[in-house]
Design a protein around this motif. Structure first.
Motif, PDB file in Angstrom:
ATOM      1  N   ARG A  19      -9.297 -20.978  -2.042  1.00 46.68           N
ATOM      2  CA  ARG A  19      -9.108 -22.312  -2.626  1.00 46.68           C
ATOM      3  C   ARG A  19      -7.638 -22.759  -2.528  1.00 46.68           C
ATOM      4  O   ARG A  19      -7.351 -23.914  -2.238  1.00 46.68           O
ATOM      5  N   LEU A  20      -6.724 -21.824  -2.744  1.00 46.17           N
ATOM      6  CA  LEU A  20      -5.298 -22.133  -2.580  1.00 46.17           C
ATOM      7  C   LEU A  20      -4.996 -22.546  -1.149  1.00 46.17           C
ATOM      8  O   LEU A  20      -4.278 -23.531  -0.905  1.00 46.17           O
ATOM      9  N   SER A  21      -5.548 -21.790  -0.211  1.00 44.56           N
ATOM     10  CA  SER A  21      -5.299 -22.070   1.203  1.00 44.56           C
ATOM     11  C   SER A  21      -5.797 -23.462   1.587  1.00 44.56           C
ATOM     12  O   SER A  21      -5.112 -24.209   2.284  1.00 44.56           O
ATOM     13  N   GLN A  22      -6.988 -23.826   1.113  1.00 44.25           N
ATOM     14  CA  GLN A  22      -7.565 -25.128   1.454  1.00 44.25           C
ATOM     15  C   GLN A  22      -6.868 -26.267   0.723  1.00 44.25           C
ATOM     16  O   GLN A  22      -6.627 -27.338   1.294  1.00 44.25           O
ATOM     17  N   THR A  23      -6.517 -26.050  -0.546  1.00 40.57           N
ATOM     18  CA  THR A  23      -5.904 -27.123  -1.349  1.00 40.57           C
ATOM     19  C   THR A  23      -4.509 -27.470  -0.865  1.00 40.57           C
ATOM     20  O   THR A  23      -4.139 -28.643  -0.775  1.00 40.57           O
ATOM     21  N   TYR A  24      -3.715 -26.439  -0.515  1.00 39.18           N
ATOM     22  CA  TYR A  24      -2.314 -26.670  -0.157  1.00 39.18           C
ATOM     23  C   TYR A  24      -2.031 -26.452   1.327  1.00 39.18           C
ATOM     24  O   TYR A  24      -0.870 -26.388   1.729  1.00 39.18           O
ATOM     25  N   GLN A  25      -3.107 -26.342   2.125  1.00 37.13           N
ATOM     26  CA  GLN A  25      -2.966 -26.211   3.581  1.00 37.13           C
ATOM     27  C   GLN A  25      -2.041 -25.048   3.937  1.00 37.13           C
ATOM     28  O   GLN A  25      -1.048 -25.191   4.648  1.00 37.13           O
ATOM     29  N   LEU A  26      -2.393 -23.856   3.402  1.00 37.41           N
ATOM     30  CA  LEU A  26      -1.544 -22.679   3.575  1.00 37.41           C
ATOM     31  C   LEU A  26      -2.178 -21.674   4.511  1.00 37.41           C
ATOM     32  O   LEU A  26      -3.412 -21.570   4.587  1.00 37.41           O
ATOM     33  N   ASP A  27      -1.353 -20.927   5.190  1.00 43.37           N
ATOM     34  CA  ASP A  27      -1.801 -19.710   5.844  1.00 43.37           C
ATOM     35  C   ASP A  27      -1.945 -18.654   4.739  1.00 43.37           C
ATOM     36  O   ASP A  27      -1.045 -18.461   3.928  1.00 43.37           O
ATOM     37  N   MET A  28      -3.084 -17.995   4.685  1.00 43.68           N
ATOM     38  CA  MET A  28      -3.333 -17.039   3.599  1.00 43.68           C
ATOM     39  C   MET A  28      -2.253 -15.962   3.525  1.00 43.68           C
ATOM     40  O   MET A  28      -1.940 -15.452   2.452  1.00 43.68           O
ATOM     41  N   SER A  29      -1.673 -15.606   4.667  1.00 39.64           N
ATOM     42  CA  SER A  29      -0.653 -14.551   4.671  1.00 39.64           C
ATOM     43  C   SER A  29       0.596 -14.974   3.917  1.00 39.64           C
ATOM     44  O   SER A  29       1.389 -14.140   3.501  1.00 39.64           O
ATOM     45  N   THR A  30       0.781 -16.297   3.734  1.00 43.95           N
ATOM     46  CA  THR A  30       1.942 -16.775   2.986  1.00 43.95           C
ATOM     47  C   THR A  30       1.941 -16.222   1.576  1.00 43.95           C
ATOM     48  O   THR A  30       2.972 -15.819   1.037  1.00 43.95           O
TER      49      THR A  30
END
Length: 472
Positions: free
Chosen positions: A55-66
């Motif tokens: 959900r964090l990755s999708q909401t803030y357009q993040l690479d999960m590895s971040t």
């Protein structure tokens, strides 16, 4: 059956939230959880679930590895570095204790690091006040001195701001897709870079014209300076949140001191954009800290590159710690940065035996020197002149000299010492911090007597040194 590894990302999550300018309530609303749950995650009291990571990755357009990356490695490295201070020398810390504290108690870790930084600033302020400068005499301890405030802020943090390094590195990746900073500014902000004659600039080297959507640059600046000015403008446009966060860590008595520090942090971010930390850190080792070669590789000037070398102290990715000073022909110091423990003179002139003051005799040539202080500390220094000002005929040009140096223990890593014997075997130039604090009584270059020494009369005997001193 293997046990699933729990993912604790408190420091990374807190950093992400602050970079986006969000409160815990804001992030909780975005992720449809409670603010108290966000607080527990940031304190590492709860692991991050796979569902919330997605959900964090999708909401803030993040690479999960971040988020899943270092698990607080930066805070651990910072804490371990701080605990090496002589202040804690009598405390026996177990190897894993700092790591356990940083991982399990990130809030306490951050509070401790803030307190230590404030302590460092206060120590520098006490050193300024104790150096004996008179109010109004131009020393760093003048009440309300904005330059001294800014220098203390940078020195207490060893001129290292990992938050700015990380943000600038991400921005550099985005810029790379457009080939140049000018191309990125045009695509992202609809701002066109335009070079115009000095008479149009009316005393400016860079000016942002929002009405015409242009960034105007003095066309007599060299290529490296023009590129730096564009990077500086981009830092003000896109890294304001990170600059503000770094600035909020300080306490300033004057508005001018805060503004000078903001300018310094923006310049730091611009340099980090042109010379991204990871790529630059690899390059300095590959090129053995060859300042001129590094400048050519990254399209930066000698001064910009030397300045950037003082900032490579990101926890866990440290390189050689350097000090930096810039002086004019009259000996006035216009910039001073210390990441190598060099005891700069806070008041009065520097030592004339240091070759940074003699570099003007050989313009644009690098001169090297081994230095030894009265207490036995040894350093290695390189010095070279640089030019500021216009590039056209009749334009005023200001010559300055800069020195870049490190402790003797690190000098073998520099290309400038290759082929030389070990530093301890080389004769070093005996220098002092400043005449008032130097007890080398035989020095013929002395301009003032040292504090606490009785001067002998010269009606019978005149010494070769400017002053003769009593033995007691």
């Amino acid at each position: 059956m293997a046990t699933e590894r729990r993912l604790y990302v408190g420091p990374s999550l807190r950093r992400l939230r602050r970079e986006r300018g969000l409160t815990q309530s804001d992030m909780a609303a975005d992720l449809e959880v409670s603010p108290s749950y966000i607080a527990l995650l940031e304190r590492n009291h709860r692991p991050l679930t796979a569902e919330l990571l997605l959900r964090l990755s999708q909401t803030y357009q993040l690479d999960m590895s971040t988020l899943a990356g270092d698990g607080g490695a930066e805070d651990r490295a910072r804490l371990q570095g701080v605990l090496k201070d002589p202040l804690f020398a009598d405390i026996d810390f177990q190897t894993l204790e700092a790591g356990d504290v940083a991982t399990n108690f990130p809030g306490i870790t951050e509070a401790f690091l803030r307190l230590y930084t404030a302590y460092q600033e206060e120590q520098l302020a006490l050193a300024d006040r104790g150096a004996g400068a008179r109010p109004g005499a131009g020393g760093d301890s003048d009440p309300g001195d904005p330059v001294a405030e800014s220098r203390r802020f940078l020195a207490a943090r060893r001129n290292s701001f990992p938050l700015l390094d990380d943000a600038a590195e991400r921005l550099a990746q985005a810029v790379a897709a457009h080939d140049t900073i000018a191309g990125y500014l045009k695509a992202r902000h609809n701002l066109r870079a335009r070079r115009v004659p000095p008479k149009v600039m009316v005393g400016s080297t860079r000016r942002l014209d929002w009405h015409r959507r242009e960034i105007l640059l003095d066309d007599e600046l060299d290529g490296a300076s023009q590129n730096f000015q564009l990077a500086l403008q981009l830092a003000y446009l896109e890294l304001k949140v990170e600059i503000d966060e770094a600035l909020a860590d300080g306490a300033f008595e004057t508005e001018s001191g805060e503004r000078l520090t903001r300018m310094a942090l923006a310049g730091y971010a611009a340099a980090a954009l042109i010379m991204p930390y990871s790529a630059f850190a690899r390059a300095v080792e590959a090129r053995a800290y060859d300042v001129e070669a590094l400048g050519r590789q990254f399209g930066a000037s000698f001064e910009q590159t030397a300045h950037r070398l003082t900032t490579l102290q990101k926890p866990g990715q440290e390189r050689v710690p350097f000090f930096f000073i810039r002086v004019d022909e009259a000996g006035n110091v216009s910039k001073r940065l210390d990441g190598a423990g060099f005891p700069f003179a806070r008041h009065g002139g520097g030592c004339p035996l240091w070759n940074v003051h003699q570099a003007f005799r050989t313009p644009r040539q690098i001169v090297t020197q081994w230095l030894e202080l009265p207490d036995g500390q040894r350093f290695f220094s390189i010095a070279r002149t640089v030019t500021a000002g216009g590039g056209g005929y009749g334009r005023p040009r200001i010559e300055r000299a800069i020195a870049l140096g490190c402790a003797a223990d690190h000098a073998h890593k520099l290309i400038y010492t290759q082929g030389q014997p070990a530093g301890a075997e080389i004769a070093a130039t005996p220098i002092g911090v400043t005449c008032r604090l130097c007890q080398r009584t035989e020095c013929t270059a002395r301009s003032e007597p040292p504090i606490g020494r009785q001067i002998l009369p010269d009606d019978i005997r005149r010494t070769t040194a400017p002053f003769g001193f009593s033995d007691s």
